[in-house]
Scaffold this active site. Structure first.
Site, short mmCIF file in Angstrom:
data_model
loop_
_atom_site.label_atom_id
_atom_site.label_comp_id
_atom_site.label_asym_id
_atom_site.label_seq_id
_atom_site.Cartn_x
_atom_site.Cartn_y
_atom_site.Cartn_z
CB CYS A 55 -3.83 6.56 5.33
SG CYS A 55 -5.31 7.24 4.58
CB THR A 101 -0.99 0.00 1.18
OG1 THR A 101 -2.09 0.83 0.85
CG2 THR A 101 -0.36 0.49 2.48
CG HIS A 137 -4.48 2.42 3.31
ND1 HIS A 137 -3.68 2.51 2.21
CD2 HIS A 137 -4.78 3.71 3.64
CE1 HIS A 137 -3.50 3.79 1.88
NE2 HIS A 137 -4.18 4.53 2.75
#
Lengths: 203, 121
Positions: free
Chosen positions: A47, A42, A64
């Site tokens: 985040c 990711t 995530h």
């Protein structure tokens, strides 16, 4: 109910030629769990991602997420940010338990929470996301065996779910705004979403 | 006398949230960390309502409900599922084992209170 609060499993599975292994790429609001020899990838701005693993069953998973932007503090036990963050973590943990992981053995590696976004109403969303994930794992008694949080750079995270190995690439120069735009869209979705599941009485 | 509620969940964060929401409204709340602990608590004292998660180590929520319904003192007690499981087949199983209702997480504390008041006053 729209996508964010649903059981989101990333559909983006591909063969990563660099590592010679099957990989799943997850986007904001998604998670992925596996018991196979796989890579979960990711890209994080503000985040956070929790990479969880049960070392005995070698079941691993990554999420995530970010917290919804509201004026409510993280101190508010039943406030929207805490409820949503807890939900994001619980979805991942539950999926691992269903696959056979044992809660008491789960270890965590946590990443992200960079100060990369501008124009948010909350001054440093990354720091808030990082604070939440640390606090959640402490309350749940899940040990954090590695972390790379805060700072100002976006990160690309590679999690080898079976072995628990993680590689983090700090993206010091980003050529386009994709990461930031994706996070903005996700944040906007969270802001306008009803933060509660269905209630049904049977009798 | 305050009504007594048993909340069963393997997540400490969820137990904290549920206990906070219900205690603020004047209910007395006891926490249990999984189905086995919940069953032990329920046997040792009387509760007016049981709230349980589904996915827990040891004994899951559906099994806990089945066990509670087999006890004469919990034959009619309201039991609510509070779970991330939102699928119809799970809900049907819940109904079949004797759940009173089904709440899907993330839960809204206001909705939880409304349902609690509806089933136990």
């Amino acid at each position: 109910m729209t996508s964010v609060f649903e059981n989101v499993l990333s559909p983006a599975v591909y063969f990563d030629r660099n590592f010679g292994i099957e990989a799943a790429k997850i986007l904001p609001g998604e998670y992925y769990t596996t018991s196979r020899e796989m890579l979960i990838v990711t890209v994080l701005g503000s985040c956070v991602a929790a990479c969880l693993r049960d070392p005995v069953t070698r079941i691993g998973g990554m999420n995530h997420f970010m917290l919804p932007e509201t004026d409510e503090s993280l101190e508010a036990i039943t406030g929207l940010p805490t409820r949503y963050g807890t939900f994001a973590m619980e979805m991942l943990i539950n999926q691992m338990l269903k696959m056979g992981a044992q809660r008491s053995r789960i270890e965590a590696k946590i990443f992200g929470g960079g100060k990369v976004l501008h124009g948010f109403t909350v001054s440093d969303v990354g720091a808030r996301n990082a604070e939440f994930v640390r606090h959640f794992l402490e309350v749940e008694n899940i040990p954090v065996v590695a972390e790379d949080l805060l700072d100002i750079y976006p990160r690309k995270v590679y999690f080898f779910a079976q072995t628990g190995r993680v590689l983090v690439k700090k993206l010091r120069s980003v050529h386009n705004n994709t990461i930031i735009e994706r996070e903005r869209d996700y944040s906007a979705r969270l802001r306008y979403q009803e933060p509660a599941g269905d209630v049904e009485l049977f009798s | 006398m305050a009504k007594r509620i048993l909340t069963v969940d393997d997540s400490a964060s969820i137990r904290q949230m549920v206990a906070f929401a219900l205690k603020s409204a004047g209910y007395e709340v006891t926490e249990a960390v999984d189905g086995n602990a919940g069953l032990t608590q329920a046997r040792s004292q009387a509760f007016d309502l049981v709230l349980t998660d589904q996915n827990m180590p040891g004994m899951d929520g559906l099994t806990l409900i089945r066990n509670l319904r087999a006890l004469p003192q919990y034959e009619k007690t309201p039991i609510l599922m509070l779970t991330t499981e939102a699928g119809d087949s799970m809900k049907q199983q819940g109904r079949a084992v004797g759940a009173t209702g089904w709440l899907v997480k993330p839960f809204d504390p206001q909705k939880l209170l409304e349902v609690t008041r509806k089933v136990i006053g």
